[in-house]
Design an enzyme around this catalytic site. Sequence first.
Site, short mmCIF file in Angstrom:
data_model
loop_
_atom_site.label_atom_id
_atom_site.label_comp_id
_atom_site.label_asym_id
_atom_site.label_seq_id
_atom_site.Cartn_x
_atom_site.Cartn_y
_atom_site.Cartn_z
CG HIS A 123 -1.77 -4.95 -1.46
ND1 HIS A 123 -2.27 -3.79 -2.00
CD2 HIS A 123 -0.42 -4.79 -1.40
CE1 HIS A 123 -1.26 -2.96 -2.27
NE2 HIS A 123 -0.14 -3.56 -1.92
CE LYS A 149 0.24 4.55 -6.62
NZ LYS A 149 -0.21 3.15 -6.69
CD GLU A 155 -2.47 3.20 -9.41
OE1 GLU A 155 -1.47 3.51 -8.76
OE2 GLU A 155 -3.16 2.20 -9.17
CE LYS A 202 6.80 4.08 -8.98
NZ LYS A 202 6.75 3.51 -7.64
CG HIS A 251 5.48 -4.68 -0.73
ND1 HIS A 251 4.12 -4.61 -0.85
CD2 HIS A 251 5.99 -4.14 -1.87
CE1 HIS A 251 3.81 -4.04 -2.01
NE2 HIS A 251 4.93 -3.74 -2.64
NE ARG A 305 2.25 5.72 -9.67
CZ ARG A 305 2.79 6.67 -8.93
NH1 ARG A 305 2.61 7.93 -9.25
NH2 ARG A 305 3.51 6.37 -7.86
CG HIS A 352 1.65 -4.65 -6.08
ND1 HIS A 352 2.55 -5.16 -7.00
CD2 HIS A 352 2.36 -3.82 -5.27
CE1 HIS A 352 3.75 -4.64 -6.75
NE2 HIS A 352 3.66 -3.83 -5.71
NE ARG A 363 -4.95 23.44 4.96
CZ ARG A 363 -5.05 24.49 5.76
NH1 ARG A 363 -4.13 25.45 5.71
NH2 ARG A 363 -6.04 24.57 6.61
N1 LIG Z 1 5.15 4.44 -2.32
C1 LIG Z 1 5.24 3.48 -3.23
O1 LIG Z 1 5.08 3.71 -4.43
C2 LIG Z 1 5.57 2.09 -2.78
C3 LIG Z 1 5.94 1.12 -3.69
C4 LIG Z 1 6.29 -0.12 -3.22
C5 LIG Z 1 6.29 -0.37 -1.86
N2 LIG Z 1 5.89 0.59 -1.00
C6 LIG Z 1 5.90 0.36 0.43
O2 LIG Z 1 7.24 0.16 0.85
C7 LIG Z 1 7.24 -0.63 2.03
C8 LIG Z 1 8.28 -1.69 1.88
O3 LIG Z 1 9.54 -1.06 1.74
P1 LIG Z 1 10.86 -1.82 2.15
O4 LIG Z 1 10.86 -3.13 1.50
O5 LIG Z 1 12.00 -0.89 1.90
O6 LIG Z 1 10.63 -2.09 3.71
P2 LIG Z 1 11.21 -1.40 5.02
O7 LIG Z 1 11.22 0.04 4.91
O8 LIG Z 1 10.46 -2.00 6.15
O9 LIG Z 1 12.73 -1.92 5.06
C9 LIG Z 1 12.98 -3.27 5.25
C10 LIG Z 1 13.86 -3.52 6.48
O10 LIG Z 1 15.21 -3.15 6.17
C11 LIG Z 1 15.67 -2.21 7.11
N3 LIG Z 1 16.65 -1.42 6.38
C12 LIG Z 1 16.38 -0.37 5.57
N4 LIG Z 1 17.52 0.03 4.98
C13 LIG Z 1 18.51 -0.75 5.47
C14 LIG Z 1 19.89 -0.81 5.25
N5 LIG Z 1 20.48 -0.01 4.35
N6 LIG Z 1 20.61 -1.72 5.92
C15 LIG Z 1 20.01 -2.55 6.79
N7 LIG Z 1 18.71 -2.56 7.03
C16 LIG Z 1 17.97 -1.66 6.36
C17 LIG Z 1 14.44 -1.53 7.56
O11 LIG Z 1 14.63 -0.85 8.76
C18 LIG Z 1 13.48 -2.68 7.66
O12 LIG Z 1 13.72 -3.41 8.83
C19 LIG Z 1 5.85 -1.17 2.17
O13 LIG Z 1 5.22 -0.46 3.22
C20 LIG Z 1 5.17 -0.85 0.85
O14 LIG Z 1 3.79 -0.61 0.98
C21 LIG Z 1 5.54 1.81 -1.43
ZN LIG Z 2 5.23 -3.00 -4.61
#
Ligand SMILES: NC(=O)c1ccc[n+]([C@@H]2O[C@H](COP(=O)([O-])OP(=O)(O)OC[C@H]3O[C@@H](n4cnc5c(N)ncnc54)[C@H](O)[C@@H]3O)[C@@H](O)[C@H]2O)c1
Ligand SMILES: [Zn+2]
Lengths: 360, 360
Positions: B251, B142, B236, B226, B264, B240, B247, B120
Amino acid sequence: MQTLNVALGERAYPIHIGRGLFGRADLILPHLKTQRVAIVTNTVVGPLYLERLRAGLEAAGVRTVAVVLPDGEAHKDWETLNRIFDMLLAERCERSTTLVALGGGVVGDMGGFAAACYQRGMPFIQVPTTLLSQVDSSVGGKTAINHPLGKNMIGAFYQPRLVLADIDTLDTLPDRELSAGLAEVIKYGLIRDPEFLAWLEANLDRLVARDTDALAWAIERSCRNKAEVVAADETEQGERALLNLGHTFGHAIETGLGYGEWLHGEAVAAGTMMAAELSRRLGWIDTAAVARIEALFERARLPVWGPRMGVERYVELMSHDKKVEAGKLRLVLLRALGRAVMHGEAPAGEIAAAIEARCR
Amino acid sequence: MQTLNVALGERAYPIHIGRGLFGRADLILPHLKTQRVAIVTNTVVGPLYLERLRAGLEAAGVRTVAVVLPDGEAHKDWETLNRIFDMLLAERCERSTTLVALGGGVVGDMGGFAAACYQRGMPFIQVPTTLLSQVDSSVGGKTAINHPLGKNMIGAFYQPRLVLADIDTLDTLPDRELSAGLAEVIKYGLIRDPEFLAWLEANLDRLVARDTDALAWAIERSCRNKAEVVAADETEQGERALLNLGHTFGHAIETGLGYGEWLHGEAVAAGTMMAAELSRRLGWIDTAAVARIEALFERARLPVWGPRMGVERYVELMSHDKKVEAGKLRLVLLRALGRAVMHGEAPAGEIAAAIEARCR
Ligand SMILES: NC(=O)c1ccc[n+]([C@@H]2O[C@H](COP(=O)([O-])OP(=O)(O)OC[C@H]3O[C@@H](n4cnc5c(N)ncnc54)[C@H](O)[C@@H]3O)[C@@H](O)[C@H]2O)c1
Ligand SMILES: [Zn+2]
Ligand SMILES: NC(=O)c1ccc[n+]([C@@H]2O[C@H](COP(=O)([O-])OP(=O)(O)OC[C@H]3O[C@@H](n4cnc5c(N)ncnc54)[C@H](O)[C@@H]3O)[C@@H](O)[C@H]2O)c1
Ligand SMILES: [Zn+2]
């Protein structure tokens, strides 16, 4: 109908306790965000009470959908939880839809955890239908599922907006389940309410005989104790942990035998006897006090001995339990009848001896 | 090193932004509850950075364990999440152990959700290694996993205790991922920071060329935006939601093509063009403004057209999205460049026309 309040500021909510409640949509309506409700129940409770709950809501103009889960602690797992998400998404439920859990602690814990996670949180109402869930699990916002390596390991603190404890639903509850609920009732007396403990010693047989007035009073007094503890310590940083009297030992029994062998309340009763025995060994309570506790559990038809699994196995399983801090086993013990304390200094040898002494 | 604060009362936390940070245990140590850390990373980031992070911590006397997850959005699911729980339980991690997510948004979202649920709630630290995660997903609490019927459908609001954004880690980031991160950077300019938008129009090519000073500034300014939004509206209820510009359309693209086809940020860029086009149709911004947005995304090497999936499919997928209230599609649109609003009254015909106009 009696109404208690769980004083949690902007997350405060009422507990209604009484007869003929869950068919009354008027009690539920004020707590809905929109006129949509998703009901989570199981294959035992659904056939008994789902239609009455739905009919009341639909008659009041609330659209309802429902999912009927398989019954039992063995299904308090991710696969079953996912069935709730599947239903919510297939029915296009929104984050403003209210999830209602209709059932015992298993349905309540899973429904609550699903509500906490679905779209990062949807409104949630508890309609507990076992004694245990009415006096304990439906109040206080702990939700969880099990993991093969430990009970309630994955979950959230997530408060309901309303708890509707309908005593009528206890009519269909098997005797063994009623007894299991009594273990948690007795717990409140032991940890913080000596006056209630005395009442229980005088009235336990009425509870076992399902005297409605006695049940109503015991549920109300139990909920009041639980609500007070939760309001003082919502996320279990301190006092709330005292509610776990007998639980660390009990969880070892539940996990060791495999979920579903012993009921939660049965394991808690045997576990409480281990905690009492350890308290006695530390010189905090005397043999007569241990005998009084034992007598109460026996009158409630609860086990007062743990299963023989070997002391080492007990200790191993207990150290998987959540109540471990920095490698130290912290246990809830009895300073006196009616006063529990958290204690992290019991010698390993005494813990082992207490377990040994209470296994048969 | 720059430090920002996310002002969330007793859940406030710092964001450190700079070079050479994540090997520095001195930045992490003050935020641990005990000298135990469980690191979550993946098969791409682990080989690059895990050992340096571990070595720093171990040298400071912190015991570490790690789990290396499969890479990619396709694995942002329950099975993979469960591997984190398996590790935490097998290693007997306590609720006081700190979980550190080392990776992009996928690792951060899953690590954060695991930390929220394990017993938890356990302490949590973000070490984001993609531009997108440094400017967006690591800040604000999030967390989520995907469900076959919808992205990020199961999750929690759960704040980290620290965000460590090390610009050095971007050296190894593929160009396409850098571009995807720029989509969210541009987003802040569009929704609430016209001054930053102007700076981006002047400096976007420096960002694409990975000029360290420009990146540091863009990350800081993005995080500041942010952090302000999150502090004002943690869960949110209002403002927010404006962070979701593009998005809801995006999505639909991600889900429609199957997770992992488009990144994304790419989907957000094309989705933002749809939102801009719809805003133009509502008479809020003019063709020149739409062209300015398009030019920025193109310079960032991002898609400015959505894939042809049929307008009906878009709308269907969009109504599965969380931003639906009482059956109405609520969209983030542009009242002006630098000012986003939430709007629930766009005519269905105009929504369809905007999608149609921006598909190719
Ligand atoms: N929580 C939130 O508020 C929020 C906001 C926006 C997006 N997201 C989520 O984030 C995700 C997308 O994140 P992302 O774009 O970082 O994708 P990701 O985590 O898949 O990273 C992209 C790629 O880069 C690789 N990678 C990461 N760091 C690296 C580095 N330093 N060098 C080389 N390769 C590296 C990863 O392994 C992956 O293959 C989605 O799932 C989305 O829903 C969440
Ligand atoms: Zn986003
Ligand atoms: N969240 C908390 O704070 C908390 C506290 C204590 C226990 N719990 C959890 O609660 C669970 C145990 O709850 P429980 O004892 O209610 O078990 P349960 O939910 O399994 O219910 C016991 C049995 O009675 C059936 N049943 C329920 N209502 C009935 C009725 N009215 N008539 C006939 N049959 C009925 C159930 O289907 C089940 O077969 C455990 O998983 C435990 O971990 C949670
Ligand atoms: Zn219990």
